[in-house]
Design a protein around this motif. Structure first.
Motif, PDB file in Angstrom:
ATOM      1  N   GLY A  55       0.816  -1.211   0.000  1.00  9.43           N
ATOM      2  CA  GLY A  55       0.000   0.000   0.000  1.00  9.43           C
ATOM      3  C   GLY A  55       0.848   1.257   0.000  1.00  9.43           C
ATOM      4  N   SER A  56       1.917   1.261   0.816  1.00  8.46           N
ATOM      5  CA  SER A  56       2.771   2.449   0.870  1.00  8.46           C
ATOM      6  C   SER A  56       3.456   2.698  -0.470  1.00  8.46           C
ATOM      7  CB  SER A  56       3.839   2.294   1.957  1.00  8.46           C
ATOM      8  OG  SER A  56       3.231   1.970   3.185  1.00  8.46           O
ATOM      9  N   LEU A  58       2.371   1.840  -3.423  1.00 11.84           N
ATOM     10  CA  LEU A  58       1.375   2.298  -4.395  1.00 11.84           C
ATOM     11  C   LEU A  58       1.031   3.773  -4.152  1.00 11.84           C
ATOM     12  CD1 LEU A  58      -0.181   1.108  -6.731  1.00 11.84           C
ATOM     13  CD2 LEU A  58      -1.962   0.378  -5.145  1.00 11.84           C
ATOM     14  N   LEU A  59       0.908   4.163  -2.882  1.00  8.96           N
ATOM     15  CA  LEU A  59       0.506   5.541  -2.563  1.00  8.96           C
ATOM     16  C   LEU A  59       1.589   6.563  -2.911  1.00  8.96           C
ATOM     17  CD1 LEU A  59      -1.443   5.174   0.791  1.00  8.96           C
ATOM     18  CD2 LEU A  59      -2.336   5.629  -1.487  1.00  8.96           C
ATOM     19  N   GLU A  60       2.858   6.095  -2.978  1.00  9.12           N
ATOM     20  CA  GLU A  60       3.922   7.015  -3.387  1.00  9.12           C
ATOM     21  C   GLU A  60       3.630   7.593  -4.766  1.00  9.12           C
ATOM     22  OE1 GLU A  60       7.804   5.175  -3.331  1.00  9.12           O
ATOM     23  OE2 GLU A  60       7.412   4.404  -1.314  1.00  9.12           O
TER      24      GLU A  60
END
Lengths: 122, 235
Positions: A55-56, A58-60
């Motif tokens: 998730g981290s 992807l959120l970058e």
């Protein structure tokens, strides 16, 4: 990475199924976000949890994912020009009133809440 | 030669390469300018790719379906907003009710002011109906505008424009109004500028970004519930 993506995509899929079963106008991914939050609380997930790692990452690059829809602006150039003033002013002013309203209401209630906590005997 | 040009104008490979390269260029510019508010990778990507689409005369529908592999990940990325939220959820303790009140009021304000301003300034009925759900995240704005008799894809353009407003002007506005609490910043940003505003905050301050993601989700819900009621009064 793959285990994490499986978590994300599965939460979204379950979310999509739920909004269809319940027939509500909420996007499946938003329900999926709530489901993943429940999973992460349940697992007491730390920073090594696969869904946290994937998730981290992807959120970058969240901003990349808005480009395809954003380019749609060119397809509506004529319509946007025809009503340029009402569209521009309505978007800008409504945005400004909205962001100030939420900040003022939440900020005000939060400070009252803070004072109440401070008054409570220790 | 014309075969090659024709291939390039229709090939998903070229569309994806151009989109990734424009985004990469945007990231580079953001770093080079030390995080200048105008240097948002999404904005730069949209401007560069949009200009290419117009100059090379690419059909937008062909572009959009060609880059579906990129757009697809917006769904899982929205789910992933649970990650920063999970990390910072404890800071919401005791503030759930204030948050819900602020977000419901914010959604009502966004819908009402958007519609009335468009009307007073002489916008057409269809524009009023398309502007109404703009504060909700893109997929919700599309569905709600369609239900209301607006133009769905144009609603997504409006949603993206207010998202960009938040990404560019939001942090400046917070400083000007001396709003320092990251929870207040995040909730206010997510309520009007959904995912694009959220991505700016996530980049600057993860805690504010976490609350923006939560606010975005709840605002989508509040807008979906309120719009049919307000439409009854407004139209």
């Amino acid at each position: 990475m793959i285990t994490g993506l499986v978590w994300l995509v599965t939460c979204q899929a379950v979310g999509e199924v739920l909004v269809r079963l319940l027939d509500v106008d909420v996007p499946g991914p938003v329900v999926g976000m709530i489901l993943l939050l429940v999973v992460l609380r349940w697992h007491r997930a730390d920073d090594d949890h696969p869904a946290v790692l994937a998730g981290s990452r992807l959120l970058e690059h969240l901003q990349l994912l808005f480009i395809p829809a954003g380019v749609g602006i060119v397809a509506y150039g004529a319509l946007l020009r025809a009503d340029a003033v009402p569209i521009a002013v309505s978007l800008l002013v409504s945005w400004l009133v909205g962001i100030v309203a939420v900040a003022a209401i939440f900020g005000g209630l939060r400070r009252r809440h803070g004072r109440r906590l401070a008054r409570r005997p220790a | 030669m014309s075969d090659v040009v024709e291939w390039a104008r229709t090939s998903p490979l070229v569309f994806i390469a151009a989109t990734l390269a424009a985004y990469q260029g945007g990231c580079w510019l953001r770093t080079r300018t030390g995080g200048h508010p105008l240097a948002q990778p999404a904005v730069i990507g949209i401007v560069v790719v949009g200009a290419l689409v117009v100059l090379v005369d690419v059909d937008y529908a062909a572009y959009r379906s060609g880059v579906e592999v990129i757009a697809f990940w917006l769904g899982p990325a929205t789910v992933a907003l649970a990650v920063p939220l999970h990390r910072h959820l404890h800071r919401l303790q005791g503030l759930v009710l204030p948050m819900l009140l602020a977000l419901v009021a914010g959604a009502a304000v966004s819908i009402t002011t958007g519609v009335l301003l468009a009307r007073w300034l002489g916008g057409s009925d269809v524009i009023e109906r398309t502007v109404a759900p703009k504060a909700a995240t893109t997929p919700v704005a599309i569905a709600l505008a369609d239900d209301l008799g607006g133009i769905g894809p144009l609603a997504s353009v409006f949603a993206i424009l207010v998202g960009i407003l938040g990404a560019i002007l939001g942090p400046w506005l917070f400083r000007a109004l001396r709003i320092r609490d990251p929870r207040t910043r995040g909730l206010a940003m997510g309520a009007v500028s959904h995912g694009i505003g959220t991505s700016r905050l996530l980049h600057d301050d993860e805690q504010a970004g976490a609350f923006a993601g939560l606010s975005m989700g709840l605002t989508a819900l509040a807008t979906a519930l309120l719009l049919p009621l307000l439409a009854f009064l407004l139209f």
